[in-house]
Structure formats: structure tokens, C-alpha cells
Write a protein that holds these residues in place. Structure first.
Motif, PDB file in Angstrom:
ATOM      1  N   GLU A   9      -4.549   5.823   1.376  1.00 48.51           N
ATOM      2  CA  GLU A   9      -5.230   6.528   0.293  1.00 48.51           C
ATOM      3  C   GLU A   9      -5.410   8.001   0.641  1.00 48.51           C
ATOM      4  O   GLU A   9      -5.349   8.867  -0.232  1.00 48.51           O
ATOM      5  N   VAL A  62     -12.249   8.369   1.835  1.00 45.18           N
ATOM      6  CA  VAL A  62     -11.399   7.342   1.226  1.00 45.18           C
ATOM      7  C   VAL A  62     -11.374   6.098   2.117  1.00 45.18           C
ATOM      8  O   VAL A  62     -11.886   6.095   3.234  1.00 45.18           O
ATOM      9  N   SER A  88       0.828  -1.217   0.000  1.00 47.12           N
ATOM     10  CA  SER A  88       0.000   0.000   0.000  1.00 47.12           C
ATOM     11  C   SER A  88       0.852   1.253   0.000  1.00 47.12           C
ATOM     12  O   SER A  88       0.528   2.242  -0.642  1.00 47.12           O
ATOM     13  N   SER A 104      -2.179   9.793  -0.158  1.00 40.61           N
ATOM     14  CA  SER A 104      -1.989   9.842  -1.608  1.00 40.61           C
ATOM     15  C   SER A 104      -2.874  10.909  -2.249  1.00 40.61           C
ATOM     16  O   SER A 104      -2.423  11.678  -3.095  1.00 40.61           O
ATOM     17  N   GLU A 105      -4.135  10.976  -1.830  1.00 40.71           N
ATOM     18  CA  GLU A 105      -5.064  11.960  -2.395  1.00 40.71           C
ATOM     19  C   GLU A 105      -4.673  13.378  -2.001  1.00 40.71           C
ATOM     20  O   GLU A 105      -4.743  14.306  -2.812  1.00 40.71           O
ATOM     21  N   ASP A 157       1.079   4.230  -2.844  1.00 42.76           N
ATOM     22  CA  ASP A 157       0.980   5.665  -2.537  1.00 42.76           C
ATOM     23  C   ASP A 157       2.058   6.439  -3.275  1.00 42.76           C
ATOM     24  O   ASP A 157       1.807   7.490  -3.859  1.00 42.76           O
TER      25      ASP A 157
END
Length: 227
Positions: free
Chosen positions: A111, A106, A4, A114-115, A8
Motif C-alpha cells: 500500500e 498505511v 497484493s 501504491s500511495e 498495487d
């Protein structure tokens, strides 16, 4: 490296790691609590006002309490766009009150980061706890590895981050952090000074042969080493 976390980094690189243009949106990492000193809240409000004055949008962790709530309300009330990114599991804890602006829910913390990185042109850390410090250190590490070229700033309110900065100096002294890597990020005591430094850092990033900005670590002259 966890799968994960690797995802990212790949997303961050795809979303602008290869170049840095004008700063339009700033990601702010900060506490979901106000802290014990009134100066922390005052700094959050001042940062929000400074973002509005400079016509900059806000990306943040989506919480409605603490410093998160103060900076997001100041930016939203000033007419700028606010994007909050929050994992579904944290909604009941971090958003007990009214949400402001656009809220993106999210799946998880990976996540979320990352966003936030994808929608931001620069990063600022206000005082905060473990989560704030973890987000700050990860985004600094991404810059060191050349995953992004976006400027990173530390708003050192009342010396809150002095001990962390001393730890970084110790890392240099003991050979775990390169001298150049110590200066990947900028530090200031006030929001106005920090935003000026971040804007200058974005504008001064070296341009590569293709006309784009060089990646963060290369732009800073930092060797890509893992710590």
C-alpha cells in the motif's frame, strides 16, 4: 503475481497511468541511513533545495532519519508540501524523531508504494539500500509494462549506481532487457540536471488520439515483455 502486487498495479494505473501532465510532485526513494560518504547527505540536501526552487512538492517514505530526513526537512523548511507514506509496522524504526509535513500511515509495503505512486508525477532514486533499489526497480517495471507514464530518474551520486547500471547493460547484452527498455529512465550526477531531464521527459511524452499522454512503455517505444 501476488494478489497484493496486482492490486498495487491496478491502483497505479487508475491514478494516472493513462496520462502525464506537468510535474508538480516528485516521489523520492532513498535510504533511511545517511551512508558513509558526506556526498550522499549533500546530494539529499541539494535535491531538497532544487525541489523548492522549482516549486515542486515531495512524496517520500516518511522516515525521519538518514537521507529521508534530510531531503524532507529541506523541502519542508522551504515551504513546499511534504507527504510521507509509511507502514504502521515501520513507525517505531523509521520515525524515531519529529515528523514533517503530512504523514499517511498505511497497512503494509504494498500500500505504501501504491500511495506514493498515486500522489507523484515523477520518481527519483537517491542512494539507498535494498528497499530503495526494490522501489526503483518496481517503478521502472511498471513503466515498462505501461502501467504508468511518469518519468523515472536515478541520481547517481559519486557513481553509487554504476554497478546497477552495468547489470542493466548486461541484461541487454544477454537478451533479457530490450534496448529501448534500457532507456526508460534517465540518469544524472546532480539534482538540478536530473530534474531538468525529468521535466523534459514529461513534456516530451507522446500524445495519443484522445489528447492524453500515451502510457509509459508505449511512449518510450518499448515492447511490453516480462523479464
Amino acid at each position: 503475481m501476488e494478489a497484493s502486487a496486482k492490486e498495487d498495479q491496478e491502483k497505479a494505473a487508475e491514478s494516472g497511468g493513462s496520462g502525464q501532465g506537468p510535474v508538480r510532485a516528485v516521489c523520492v526513494f532513498c535510504g533511511s541511513r545517511p551512508g558513509n560518504r558526506p556526498s550522499f547527505s549533500a546530494a539529499a540536501l541539494d535535491l531538497g533545495r532544487q525541489l523548492v526552487e522549482r516549486k515542486l512538492d515531495l512524496v517520500y517514505g516518511g522516515g525521519s532519519g538518514g537521507l529521508m530526513g534530510l531531503v524532507s526537512k529541506a523541502v519542508h523548511d522551504g515551504g513546499r508540501h511534504v507527504l510521507g507514506v509509511i507502514p504502521s509496522a515501520l513507525l517505531p524504526e523509521e520515525v524515531p524523531g519529529e515528523t514533517l509535513g503530512e504523514v499517511k500511515v498505511v497497512r503494509d509495503m504494498h500500500e505504501r508504494k501504491s500511495e506514493m505512486a498515486k500522489h507523484s508525477d515523477a520518481f527519483i532514486a537517491l542512494p539507498g539500500g535494498y528497499g530503495t533499489i526494490e522501489e526503483l526497480l518496481e517503478i521502472i517495471t511498471w513503466a515498462q509494462l505501461g502501467i504508468h507514464s511518469k518519468p523515472v530518474g536515478l541520481l547517481n551520486v559519486d557513481g553509487y549506481y554504476n554497478s546497477l547500471l552495468s547489470l542493466f547493460d548486461k541484461g541487454v547484452e544477454e537478451g533479457f532487457i530490450d534496448d529501448a527498455a534500457r532507456n526508460i529512465f534517465v540518469v544524472a550526477d546532480t539534482a538540478g540536471e536530473l530534474l531538468t531531464k525529468l521535466t523534459a521527459a514529461a513534456a516530451a511524452a507522446p500524445v495519443d488520439d484522445d489528447g492524453g499522454r500515451k502510457k509509459g512503455a508505449a511512449a518510450a517505444g518499448v515492447k511490453r515483455k516480462r523479464s
